[in-house]
Motif scaffolding. Structure first.
Motif, PDB file in Angstrom:
ATOM      1  N   MET A  46       0.853  -1.198   0.000  1.00  0.00           N
ATOM      2  CA  MET A  46       0.000   0.000   0.000  1.00  0.00           C
ATOM      3  C   MET A  46       0.888   1.247   0.000  1.00  0.00           C
ATOM      4  O   MET A  46       1.993   1.242   0.547  1.00  0.00           O
ATOM      5  CB  MET A  46      -0.921  -0.009   1.227  1.00  0.00           C
ATOM      6  CG  MET A  46      -1.847  -1.226   1.284  1.00  0.00           C
ATOM      7  SD  MET A  46      -2.941  -1.241   2.732  1.00  0.00           S
ATOM      8  CE  MET A  46      -4.149  -0.042   2.214  1.00  0.00           C
ATOM      9  N   GLN A  81      -1.582  11.679  11.862  1.00  0.00           N
ATOM     10  CA  GLN A  81      -0.576  10.946  11.125  1.00  0.00           C
ATOM     11  C   GLN A  81      -0.398   9.620  11.859  1.00  0.00           C
ATOM     12  O   GLN A  81      -0.200   9.602  13.082  1.00  0.00           O
ATOM     13  CB  GLN A  81       0.748  11.712  11.089  1.00  0.00           C
ATOM     14  CG  GLN A  81       1.845  11.032  10.262  1.00  0.00           C
ATOM     15  CD  GLN A  81       1.597  11.162   8.776  1.00  0.00           C
ATOM     16  OE1 GLN A  81       1.094  12.185   8.315  1.00  0.00           O
ATOM     17  NE2 GLN A  81       1.930  10.125   8.022  1.00  0.00           N
ATOM     18  N   GLN A  85       2.535   5.009   0.564  1.00  0.00           N
ATOM     19  CA  GLN A  85       2.855   5.808   1.734  1.00  0.00           C
ATOM     20  C   GLN A  85       1.840   6.945   1.892  1.00  0.00           C
ATOM     21  O   GLN A  85       1.369   7.531   0.914  1.00  0.00           O
ATOM     22  CB  GLN A  85       4.261   6.383   1.591  1.00  0.00           C
ATOM     23  CG  GLN A  85       5.361   5.321   1.549  1.00  0.00           C
ATOM     24  CD  GLN A  85       5.536   4.626   2.875  1.00  0.00           C
ATOM     25  OE1 GLN A  85       5.674   5.263   3.908  1.00  0.00           O
ATOM     26  NE2 GLN A  85       5.526   3.303   2.859  1.00  0.00           N
ATOM     27  N   ASN A  86       1.517   7.271   3.144  1.00  0.00           N
ATOM     28  CA  ASN A  86       0.650   8.400   3.475  1.00  0.00           C
ATOM     29  C   ASN A  86      -0.726   8.339   2.791  1.00  0.00           C
ATOM     30  O   ASN A  86      -1.313   9.346   2.451  1.00  0.00           O
ATOM     31  CB  ASN A  86       1.343   9.731   3.148  1.00  0.00           C
ATOM     32  CG  ASN A  86       2.507   9.975   4.087  1.00  0.00           C
ATOM     33  OD1 ASN A  86       2.397   9.791   5.297  1.00  0.00           O
ATOM     34  ND2 ASN A  86       3.631  10.371   3.530  1.00  0.00           N
ATOM     35  N   ARG A  87      -1.205   7.140   2.600  1.00  0.00           N
ATOM     36  CA  ARG A  87      -2.564   6.994   2.098  1.00  0.00           C
ATOM     37  C   ARG A  87      -3.526   7.479   3.173  1.00  0.00           C
ATOM     38  O   ARG A  87      -3.288   7.299   4.360  1.00  0.00           O
ATOM     39  CB  ARG A  87      -2.827   5.533   1.760  1.00  0.00           C
ATOM     40  CG  ARG A  87      -4.255   5.300   1.285  1.00  0.00           C
ATOM     41  CD  ARG A  87      -4.458   3.879   0.865  1.00  0.00           C
ATOM     42  NE  ARG A  87      -5.836   3.682   0.456  1.00  0.00           N
ATOM     43  CZ  ARG A  87      -6.301   2.556  -0.056  1.00  0.00           C
ATOM     44  NH1 ARG A  87      -5.496   1.539  -0.228  1.00  0.00           N
ATOM     45  NH2 ARG A  87      -7.569   2.450  -0.397  1.00  0.00           N
ATOM     46  N   HIS A  88      -4.638   8.072   2.725  1.00  0.00           N
ATOM     47  CA  HIS A  88      -5.605   8.584   3.697  1.00  0.00           C
ATOM     48  C   HIS A  88      -6.670   7.539   4.017  1.00  0.00           C
ATOM     49  O   HIS A  88      -7.207   6.888   3.115  1.00  0.00           O
ATOM     50  CB  HIS A  88      -6.292   9.843   3.174  1.00  0.00           C
ATOM     51  CG  HIS A  88      -7.222  10.445   4.188  1.00  0.00           C
ATOM     52  ND1 HIS A  88      -6.763  11.195   5.265  1.00  0.00           N
ATOM     53  CD2 HIS A  88      -8.570  10.375   4.329  1.00  0.00           C
ATOM     54  CE1 HIS A  88      -7.786  11.565   6.003  1.00  0.00           C
ATOM     55  NE2 HIS A  88      -8.903  11.082   5.454  1.00  0.00           N
ATOM     56  N   LEU A  89      -6.969   7.405   5.297  1.00  0.00           N
ATOM     57  CA  LEU A  89      -8.027   6.518   5.778  1.00  0.00           C
ATOM     58  C   LEU A  89      -9.000   7.348   6.611  1.00  0.00           C
ATOM     59  O   LEU A  89      -8.564   8.122   7.469  1.00  0.00           O
ATOM     60  CB  LEU A  89      -7.444   5.401   6.647  1.00  0.00           C
ATOM     61  CG  LEU A  89      -6.420   4.472   5.982  1.00  0.00           C
ATOM     62  CD1 LEU A  89      -5.745   3.598   7.028  1.00  0.00           C
ATOM     63  CD2 LEU A  89      -7.101   3.620   4.926  1.00  0.00           C
ATOM     64  N   THR A 103       2.853   3.057  10.685  1.00  0.00           N
ATOM     65  CA  THR A 103       2.657   1.621  10.866  1.00  0.00           C
ATOM     66  C   THR A 103       3.863   0.866  10.335  1.00  0.00           C
ATOM     67  O   THR A 103       4.752   1.441   9.693  1.00  0.00           O
ATOM     68  CB  THR A 103       1.403   1.123  10.126  1.00  0.00           C
ATOM     69  OG1 THR A 103       1.697   0.976   8.727  1.00  0.00           O
ATOM     70  CG2 THR A 103       0.234   2.075  10.309  1.00  0.00           C
ATOM     71  N   VAL A 132      -8.850   4.873  11.481  1.00  0.00           N
ATOM     72  CA  VAL A 132      -7.924   3.796  11.818  1.00  0.00           C
ATOM     73  C   VAL A 132      -8.342   3.219  13.163  1.00  0.00           C
ATOM     74  O   VAL A 132      -8.500   3.950  14.146  1.00  0.00           O
ATOM     75  CB  VAL A 132      -6.474   4.310  11.889  1.00  0.00           C
ATOM     76  CG1 VAL A 132      -5.575   3.319  12.634  1.00  0.00           C
ATOM     77  CG2 VAL A 132      -5.927   4.565  10.496  1.00  0.00           C
ATOM     78  N   TYR A 150       0.207   6.708   7.160  1.00  0.00           N
ATOM     79  CA  TYR A 150      -1.154   7.013   6.747  1.00  0.00           C
ATOM     80  C   TYR A 150      -1.583   8.309   7.417  1.00  0.00           C
ATOM     81  O   TYR A 150      -1.046   8.689   8.464  1.00  0.00           O
ATOM     82  CB  TYR A 150      -2.129   5.902   7.158  1.00  0.00           C
ATOM     83  CG  TYR A 150      -1.880   4.573   6.512  1.00  0.00           C
ATOM     84  CD1 TYR A 150      -2.604   4.179   5.394  1.00  0.00           C
ATOM     85  CD2 TYR A 150      -0.920   3.694   7.025  1.00  0.00           C
ATOM     86  CE1 TYR A 150      -2.387   2.951   4.788  1.00  0.00           C
ATOM     87  CE2 TYR A 150      -0.690   2.467   6.431  1.00  0.00           C
ATOM     88  CZ  TYR A 150      -1.427   2.096   5.315  1.00  0.00           C
ATOM     89  OH  TYR A 150      -1.197   0.874   4.725  1.00  0.00           O
ATOM     90  N   THR A 151      -2.596   8.932   6.839  1.00  0.00           N
ATOM     91  CA  THR A 151      -3.316   9.975   7.552  1.00  0.00           C
ATOM     92  C   THR A 151      -4.722   9.454   7.814  1.00  0.00           C
ATOM     93  O   THR A 151      -5.225   8.577   7.107  1.00  0.00           O
ATOM     94  CB  THR A 151      -3.386  11.278   6.746  1.00  0.00           C
ATOM     95  OG1 THR A 151      -4.019  11.031   5.489  1.00  0.00           O
ATOM     96  CG2 THR A 151      -1.993  11.854   6.530  1.00  0.00           C
ATOM     97  N   ALA A 152      -5.349  10.002   8.852  1.00  0.00           N
ATOM     98  CA  ALA A 152      -6.689   9.554   9.221  1.00  0.00           C
ATOM     99  C   ALA A 152      -7.450  10.700   9.855  1.00  0.00           C
ATOM    100  O   ALA A 152      -6.858  11.573  10.509  1.00  0.00           O
ATOM    101  CB  ALA A 152      -6.609   8.381  10.197  1.00  0.00           C
TER     102      ALA A 152
END
Length: 424
Positions: A1, A115, A3-7, A118, A10, A123-125
């Motif tokens: 996956m 931020q 880097q820094n994908r937004h969710l 993992t 979490v 990721y950002t959330a």
């Protein structure tokens, strides 16, 4: 996956609390991922002894959308059955679970949200739910270092069965649920046991024809909010009542064990080589535990009378044994004690949360799971909201409340969640 994908959300932890949270978020169309650094039900698999079983009846296993429907609602699931129940739940709800991926840091962002670092990248959330309980690091007192190296020492989380212990007698330190059940396990196996007692209370298993848990649930005790408890938030520091579901369920009566040869002691206060010292509080500890036991019996009597329920009469508990003159010192070598089990609980470790939201004990400050930091939540802690919060019975209500709170952050969060793919 990437880097820094937004969710949108979490969830940290893939145990029963994290999975229940996942179910509630999915029901509201809120996208999320559950990160679990090990695998589903890891603690149940690895930190429970061979004969472990629930102390509450199976009917109280009320994970949202997956209530227990087996053949023994008034039985008590053992370790393997508990693991299977949680695994089946994860499968049933199709949780977007990332097993084997630990969360290393949660940091608030200046512009809102978080931020999340993992083991597989950043990721950002918009929101983070901490669903990792509060039992992380075995709490072994510093005095343990004073024991000689030839005495085996293990924490209760590493205890599996009597054959694991060295030859000779075993000293079990702590009379909460784990300590009493481990002492019983050793005692039933014919091992000589010394048990160090503390302030933990006890509860009847069956009283006036029904399991005490059934009565207490009917009386609303598991639904009592923490703010209405006489102790308020201080109740979170109290030990759980000891009893067992072993062999169909029964009381744990330390006085009966003493009559059968188990040696009981007051609180452990000092260790110096093979010499250990105890407080002169054994009789007080036993009496206080029994006072809670008979208090529960009295509360059930009152409930039966007020509700006009027909139930068989039963006398209140009367002590079977009284300790003699206090034994405040013991030589482990003379008593042939080869092993010590530290049933002394755990410390919380939320140090990966890089925000000022922890109390002096290292637990998140919260009001019904909502922390002072917008978008940060916690679930699965004892007395998060009610007595049932730390049990299978109360997790549905707690996670529903938090999911509603998260949903209230805005329609955009839910809309983004619709497109979030399931984790493989």
């Amino acid at each position: 996956m990437s880097q820094n994908r937004h969710l949108p959300v979490v969830v940290v932890g893939g145990g029963q609390a994290g999975l229940a949270m996942s179910h509630q978020l999915r029901a509201r169309g809120i996208g999320h991922v559950v990160f679990e650094k090990n695998r589903v039900a890891h603690t149940w698999r690895t930190q429970r002894w061979d004969s472990f079983c629930l102390v509450t009846p199976n009917w109280q296993c009320q994970l949202p959308g997956f209530a227990y429907d087996g053949p023994e609602p008034h039985g008590f699931m053992g370790r393997e059955a508990i693991v299977a129940y949680i695994e089946a739940y994860a499968s049933r709800i199709e949780a977007p679970l990332r097993a084997g991926v630990g969360v290393e840091a949660v940091r608030p962002r200046p512009d809102g949200g978080f931020q999340v670092a993992t083991g597989e990248g950043g990721y950002t959330a918009d929101a983070v739910v901490l669903a990792i309980s509060g039992y992380h690091v075995p709490a072994i007192p510093g005095m343990a270092a004073g024991l000689p190296p030839d005495v085996q020492q293990i924490h209760s989380s590493a205890y599996r069965n009597p054959a694991q212990m060295r030859a000779g007698a075993v000293l079990v330190v702590g009379s909460g649920q784990s300590g009493c059940q481990i002492a019983e396990d050793l005692h039933l196996a014919g091992r000589r046991v010394h048990l160090v007692t503390g302030s933990a209370p006890r509860c009847p298993r069956v009283y006036r024809g029904r399991d005490a848990v059934d009565w207490l649930a009917e009386m609303g005790q598991y639904d009592l909010p923490v703010e209405r408890h006489p102790l308020k938030g201080d109740v979170r520091r109290k030990a759980n009542h000891y009893l067992t579901g072993r062999d169909g369920g029964r009381d744990i009566d330390l006085r009966r064990f003493a009559r059968e040869g188990m040696r009981l002691h007051g609180r452990l206060i000092h260790v110096d080589g093979t010499r250990v010292a105890f407080a002169d509080d054994l009789e007080k500890n036993l009496d206080n535990a029994d006072a809670v036991y008979t208090g529960i019996q009295g509360a059930i009597d009152t409930h039966i009378a007020k509700a006009g329920i027909t139930a068989p009469e039963q006398a209140h508990y009367r002590p079977l044994w009284r300790p003699g003159p206090p034994e405040t010192t013991l030589d482990l070598a003379e008593a042939e004690i080869g092993s010590v089990v530290w049933a002394t609980g755990f410390r919380a470790d939320f140090s990966f949360v890089e925000a000022d939201v922890l109390d002096p004990r290292g637990l998140p400050v919260h009001e019904r799971g909502v922390t002072p930091l917008a978008g940060l939540y916690v679930v699965g802690l004892p007395w998060l909201h009610t007595w049932g919060s730390g049990r299978f019975s109360g997790i549905a209500r707690d996670t529903a409340h938090l999911a509603d709170h998260i949903a209230a952050q805005g329609q955009a969060l839910a809309a983004r969640g619709q497109a979030l793919p399931m984790a493989s």
